[in-house]
Write an enzyme that holds these catalytic residues in place. Structure first.
Site, short mmCIF file in Angstrom:
data_model
loop_
_atom_site.label_atom_id
_atom_site.label_comp_id
_atom_site.label_asym_id
_atom_site.label_seq_id
_atom_site.Cartn_x
_atom_site.Cartn_y
_atom_site.Cartn_z
N ALA A 1 55.48 24.08 -5.13
CA ALA A 1 56.33 24.34 -3.96
C ALA A 1 56.26 25.83 -3.63
O ALA A 1 55.73 26.62 -4.41
CB ALA A 1 57.77 23.94 -4.25
N LYS A 2 56.76 26.20 -2.51
CA LYS A 2 56.90 27.62 -2.18
C LYS A 2 57.98 27.74 -1.12
O LYS A 2 58.20 26.81 -0.34
CB LYS A 2 55.58 28.18 -1.64
CG LYS A 2 55.43 29.66 -1.81
CD LYS A 2 54.99 30.01 -3.22
CE LYS A 2 54.87 31.49 -3.46
NZ LYS A 2 54.22 31.77 -4.75
#
Ligand code: NAD
Length: 424
Positions: free
Chosen positions: A113-114
């Site tokens: 994720a980011k």
């Protein structure tokens, strides 16, 4: 395999397209089936939030925040939060996918994720940044969680922001939830060794690669671009192992000395000089572009994306490039570098020491236990070496670059896991 080639990459590379072009090549080499290709390339969840913040002068300013969960096939998703004016959904999507591949390469039980907020953190007061971080946390309350999605620092954020995030999330839970975020200050459950972990992983990858290429570290010359967390720690740890660092740089410029730069002195200078190398006198000033083309054994780009491009790839003289930064080489430059016989230890392998020690931090938080620095380093070094060997073997077996090999290792791991778990 009927899947279409991704759109051609334009001059200024879009990070998502750059990531996709490598994904595409690796998927092809693996003979990945169409359905799995479509599933793996598409982010699981993309969230955009609007954050109205009261500024110190009483005015309200609206910021846009993002969180992209690319995959949670291997486990809860993991990835940093970036505060930067260039943050965009495409950038966050690419960085989220890179996290999926990175966690898979080093075999830790996380998806990718980011997150990011488009802002200029250096123009904001601590109070404004605190309100922004807390508002973002509240907006993402349903997304974050120790078993769901675990943020960490990235460009423009650090232990301070992680402490605010942990506190805000904990308040909403009515109890302290340390494991919701990593990269925290030590006293709040941070792990020993986390600060230098990414630079340490770069050093370990560099030494293993030098051994393969029969480069003696004691006779090796190295240039490091970027003198922040990753660059300065990598340079210092390489220096400790006898590598001569002849050039370093930051956003103010690059500094070269053929007899070697004293890295500990450079770090001391930077710490006393508002965090920059501006005015550094233990080397002659050159440009960041010149640093990339220096005649060295080892080049460590540890600043930002897209610094090795089609334009300068032909001029690169380093025998080995170890990518401390995420995405420093554009996809168009890959074949030029490969044809020149330069070995590249790709970002998703070389800078995975950071997420590995983040994983250790999460494990320690969940066990209520504290590991010694020696234990953290030993385990991280082992994981980095094992991952390197696995990728190196695949690159030899298929005669592909280590980058494509790393994607192949990662994609097959996520694909196999996905198939075993099954879909709808
Ligand atoms: P940082 O903010 O601590 O340092 C960045 C450094 O790059 C600074 O010295 C800055 O002056 C320099 N810089 C900025 N623009 C530049 C330019 N145009 N030319 C040369 N230097 C420039 O950031 P960091 O944490 O060291 O991250 C650097 C890179 O490593 C980023 O791509 C980041 O995503 C990646 N990365 C970081 C970690 C981590 O644990 N910190 C982990 C994995 C990957």
């Amino acid at each position: 395999m009927a899947y279409l080639e991704p759109a051609p990459i334009k001059d200024k590379e879009n990070p998502f397209e750059s990531m996709m072009s490598r994904f595409h090549t690796a998927a092809h080499k693996l003979g990945l089936d169409d359905e799995t290709y479509e599933i793996l390339k598409s982010p699981t969840k993309q969230v955009i939030v609007t954050l109205p913040i009261t500024m110190d002068d009483g005015s309200k300013k609206v910021f846009e925040g993002y969180r992209v969960i690319h995959s949670n096939t291997l486990g809860p998703s993991k990835g940093g939060i970036r505060y930067d004016p260039d943050v965009s959904l495409d950038e966050v999507k690419a960085l989220a996918a890179w996290m999926t591949w990175k966690c898979a390469v080093v075999d830790i039980p996380y998806g990718g994720a980011k997150g990011g907020i488009r802002c200029k953190p250096w123009t904001m007061s601590a109070g404004e940044l605190e309100r922004l971080t807390r508002a973002y946390t509240v907006s993402m309350y349903e997304i974050f969680g120790p078993d769901l999605d675990i943020p960490a620092p990235d460009m423009g954020t650090g232990p301070r922001e992680m402490a605010w995030l942990m506190d805000e999330y904990s308040k909403a839970n009515g109890k302290t939830v340390s494991a919701v975020v990593t990269g925290k200050p030590l006293v709040l459950g941070g792990s020993l060794g986390r600060v230098e972990a990414t630079g340490r992983g770069v050093m370990v990858s560099s030494l293993v690669a030098m051994e393969k290429l029969k480069i003696n570290p004691a006779h090796a010359k190295c240039a490091v671009q970027g003198f922040g967390n990753v660059g300065s720690n990598a340079a210092s740890l390489l220096e400790d192992r006898g590598v001569k660092i002849i050039a370093i740089s930051d956003h103010t410029g690059a500094y070269i000395s053929e007899k070697g730069i004293d890295i500990k002195a450079a770090i001391e200078f930077k710490n006393k000089n508002n965090g920059t190398l501006e005015g550094f006198e233990l080397g002659d000033k050159i440009s960041n572009e010149e640093l990339i083309e220096l005649d060295v054994d080892l080049l460590v780009p540890a600043a930002k994306e897209d610094v090795i491009t089609l334009k300068n790839a032909q001029n690169i003289k380093a025998k080995l490039i170890v990518e401390g930064a995420n995405g420093p080489t554009g996809a168009k430059a890959d074949p030029v570098i490969f044809d020149k016989g330069i070995t590249v230890v790709p970002d998703i392998l070389a800078n995975a020491g950071g997420v590995t020690v983040s994983y250790f931090e999460w494990v320690q938080n969940r066990l209520g236990y504290k590991w010694t620095q020696e234990r953290v380093n030993r385990r991280c070094d082992r994981i980095m070496k094992d991952a390197f060997e696995k990728v190196f073997k695949i690159s030899e077996k298929y005669n592909v670059s280590m980058r494509i090999a790393a994607y192949m290792v990662a994609i097959s791991k996520v694909a196999d896991t996905y198939k075993l778990r099954g879909g709808y």
